[in-house]
Design an enzyme around this catalytic site. Structure first.
Site, PDB file in Angstrom:
ATOM      1  N   LYS A 198       1.116   3.361   3.603  1.00 21.04           N
ATOM      2  CA  LYS A 198       0.960   2.124   2.652  1.00 21.04           C
ATOM      3  C   LYS A 198      -0.355   1.931   1.933  1.00 21.04           C
ATOM      4  CE  LYS A 198       3.872   0.147   0.875  1.00 21.04           C
ATOM      5  NZ  LYS A 198       4.338   0.160  -0.200  1.00 21.04           N
ATOM      6  N   HIS A 326      13.518   4.869  -0.096  1.00 11.95           N
ATOM      7  CA  HIS A 326      12.825   3.614   0.254  1.00 11.95           C
ATOM      8  C   HIS A 326      13.229   2.793   1.237  1.00 11.95           C
ATOM      9  CE1 HIS A 326      12.167  -0.780  -0.999  1.00 11.95           C
ATOM     10  NE2 HIS A 326      10.880  -0.189  -1.004  1.00 11.95           N
TER      11      HIS A 326
HETATM   12  O1  GKR Z   1       6.753  -3.763   3.248  1.00 15.17           O
HETATM   13  O2  GKR Z   1       4.928  -4.283   2.346  1.00 15.17           O
HETATM   14  C1  GKR Z   1       5.793  -3.511   2.407  1.00 15.17           C
HETATM   15  C2  GKR Z   1       6.186  -2.414   1.296  1.00 15.17           C
HETATM   16  O3  GKR Z   1       5.045  -2.518   0.332  1.00 15.17           O
HETATM   17  C3  GKR Z   1       7.343  -2.648   0.642  1.00 15.17           C
HETATM   18  O4  GKR Z   1       7.537  -4.227   0.186  1.00 15.17           O
HETATM   19  C4  GKR Z   1       7.911  -1.678  -0.565  1.00 15.17           C
HETATM   20  O5  GKR Z   1       8.640  -2.267  -1.428  1.00 15.17           O
HETATM   21  O6  GKR Z   1       7.949   0.106   1.351  1.00 15.17           O
HETATM   22  C5  GKR Z   1       8.002  -0.317  -0.004  1.00 15.17           C
HETATM   23  C6  GKR Z   1       7.652   0.721  -0.953  1.00 15.17           C
HETATM   24  O7  GKR Z   1       7.814   1.890  -0.888  1.00 15.17           O
HETATM   25  O8  GKR Z   1       7.021   0.217  -2.041  1.00 15.17           O
HETATM   26 MG    MG Z   2       6.771   2.596  -2.744  1.00 12.59          MG
END
Ligand code: GKR
Ligand code: MG
Length: 428
Positions: A198, A326
Site C-alpha cells: 500500500k 480487494h
Molecule cells: O486499509 O488503508 C486501507 C486501504 O487503503 C483500503 O482503504 C483500500 O480500500 O485496501 C484498499 C485498496 O485496495 O484500495
Molecule cells: Mg486499491
C-alpha cells in the site's frame, strides 16, 4: 421457510495504525455483523464494513427481509434496491475505501441468505455459486507503512520481547528497510507467495525504491503489486511507472478516474488495476469506452454480493479484463465469504487481497482462521462454515459502544499525530 429475525450488531475490532493516502487507521475498524434467523431456527451470518450510516440503513431494510423465504434472495434484494434507489459512482467518494451503502447491504443480506441455503441443502456456499473449482484459495501479503502499535485500547497486544510476525506487526514501518522486514515476517508466518504494498504515503521515489528492493529480495517467483490509491498525477505516474515495468505484476489505481487511467494505460506496459475508478456495474460502459484498466478488483462487500461478483467475473472475461480481489480491515466471516467466492470463480489469476493478518480478534467459534501455505482451505461444512461466537460478538459490540467512533475517518486520525495534515486527492 421464512426469515423471522434480523439481528444487526455493529462491532469495533482492533486495527493497527496503518498509513494510506487517506491518512491513518484509527485504533478500531468498524464492522457490522448481520444474522438472519428463520422460522425453523436456522441462522445465517455475514460481515460488512460498519458504522452508524450502515446500521441505520440496514435497520430500514427489516421490512423487506422479515417474512421472506431466504431461497428467494433476488426478490429480497430487489425490494431493498427499490427502497434505496440507485447509488451513483460519485457517492463512492475520493477516499481509498468505498463510502456507499447499498452494495454493502445487499452483500450482507445475500451472504446471510446463502449461509442459510447452504445449511438447508447441506452444501458449502461455493457449491451454490457454481461449485468448488479450487480447494484452497490463495491470498497475498498486504504490506503497509505504519506507526508503532497494534491498535485497540492498549495500542499493543504483546511485549517488545516477541519475535517474528507478532513483533513486526506492531513495529513502526516508515523506511524501505522496515518494508523489507515486514514482507519477510508476513510471508514467513503465513506462507504468502504474492505481495502488495500500500503506497500513496511517502513521496514516489521512496515507495518505488521499496518496490525495487522487494523485487531484488524476493525475485520473480513472488509477484508484486503496488497501490497509491490515486494520489499520483498522470505525469508522476508516467515517470515512476517506467522504473516499475520489470518490477510489478500490476499497478493499482496510480491515478484518479477512468480517463486518467486510460491515458496512462496507453503509455505503459504494466497492467493497471482498480478498486477506485470502475467500482460498479454502472461504470462498466465507460470503462470499456475509455479502456481504463486491465484488472478489476472485485469486492463482494461493494459490488452487492457473491452472485454480483460472479457476474463481474463474466463481464471481465467478455471485455478482456482480469479479476482480482480487494479488501478492507476485516474478520473471519468476510474472509470465509471471500474464500467461497475465490473457490467458485471460473478463473483466479491473482492471489486475493486481505487485511486479515493485521487483525487479532475473531467473532466465530474456533477463533482465528489459519492460512496454509498462503491459502485458506475452502470449508466443506454447509453454508459459510462458521458459527457466531456470541461471547466474542458481545465483547466487540461493547468495543463499538465505548470507542466513540461512528465512521471511518483516516484524516482526523492522522491530524491527531500531525495537526496540519490534510487529505489531498492528488498529492504528487
Ligand atoms: O486499509 O488503508 C486501507 C486501504 O487503503 C483500503 O482503504 C483500500 O480500500 O485496501 C484498499 C485498496 O485496495 O484500495
Ligand atoms: Mg486499491
Amino acid at each position: 421457510m421464512k426469515i423471522t429475525e434480523v439481528n444487526i450488531t455493529p462491532i469495533a475490532i482492533s486495527d493497527p495504525p496503518l498509513l494510506n493516502a487517506s491518512g491513518l487507521h484509527a485504533p478500531y475498524a468498524l464492522r457490522t455483523i448481520v444474522e438472519l434467523i428463520t422460522d425453523s431456527k436456522v441462522s445465517g451470518i455475514s460481515e460488512i464494513p460498519g458504522g452508524e450510516k450502515i446500521t441505520i440503513a440496514l435497520g430500514a431494510c427489516r421490512d423487506f427481509i422479515i417474512g421472506k423465504d431466504p431461497f428467494n434472495t433476488t426478490i429480497i434484494l430487489n425490494g431493498i434496491k427499490d427502497h434505496f434507489g440507485p447509488e451513483n459512482a460519485f457517492e463512492r467518494g475520493e477516499q481509498s475505501w468505498d463510502q456507499r451503502c447499498l452494495g454493502h447491504i445487499l452483500s450482507a443480506v445475500e451472504v446471510a441468505c446463502f449461509d442459510i441455503i447452504g445449511k438447508e441443502t447441506n452444501r458449502p456456499i461455493a457449491s451454490l455459486l457454481g461449485g468448488i473449482v479450487r480447494q484452497r484459495v490463495p491470498f497475498a501479503a498486504y504490506l503497509f507503512f505504519k506507526h508503532k502499535g497494534a491498535g485497540g485500547e492498549l495500542g499493543f497486544d504483546i511485549t517488545d520481547n516477541e519475535t517474528g510476525w507478532p513483533a513486526v506487526r506492531q513495529k513502526q514501518c516508515i523506511e524501505v528497510k522496515d518494508v523489507l522486514e515486514q514482507a519477510v515476517a508476513m510471508c514467513q508466518e503465513f506462507g504468502f507467495k504474492s505481495i502488495k504494498l500500500k503506497g500513496g504515503v511517502f513521496p514516489p521515489e521512496m515507495e518505488v525504491q521499496a518496490l525495487i528492493e522487494l523485487k531484488s529480495l524476493f525475485g520473480d517467483s513472488v509477484p508484486l503489486r503496488f497501490d497509491p490509491n490515486g494520489v499520483w498525477s498522470v505525469e508522476t505516474a508516467m515517470k515512476w511507472s517506467r522504473q516499475l515495468e520489470e518490477v510489478l505484476e500490476y499497478l493499482e489505481d496510480p491515478v484518479r478516474g477512468q480517463e486518467s487511467m486510460a491515458k496512462l494505460k496507453s503509455e505503459i506496459s504494466i497492467p493497471l488495476a482498480t478498486n477506485m475508478c470502475t467500482t460498479s456495474f454502472e461504470d462498466i460502459p465507460s470503462s470499456i469506452k475509455f479502456d481504463s484498466e486491465d484488472i478489476i478488483l472485485c469486492d463482494h462487500h461493494f459490488w452487492g454480493g457473491l452472485r454480483a461478483s460472479m457476474e463481474i467475473s463474466r463481464i471481465c472475461k467478455t471485455f478482456g479484463r482480469r479479476l482480482s480481489m480487494h479488501s478492507n480491515s476485516h474478520l473471519g466471516i468476510s474472509l470465509l465469504a471471500m474464500t467461497h467466492l475465490g473457490a467458485a470463480l471460473p478463473e483466479l489469476p491473482y492471489a486475493l487481497d486481505t487485511h486479515y493478518p493485521w487483525q487479532s480478534e475473531e467473532v466465530i467459534v474456533g477463533g482465528r482462521i489459519a492460512f496454509e501455505d498462503g491459502h485458506v482451505v475452502v470449508p466443506r461444512e454447509p453454508g459459510l462454515g462458521a458459527e457466531l461466537d456470541r461471547v466474542a460478538l458481545n465483547k466487540l459490540h461493547l468495543n463499538y459502544k465505548l470507542c466513540g467512533l461512528t465512521c471511518r475517518d483516516d484524516e482526523i486520525e492522522m491530524q491527531r499525530v500531525e495537526p496540519d495534515w490534510k487529505f489531498e486527492a492528488v498529492r504528487w
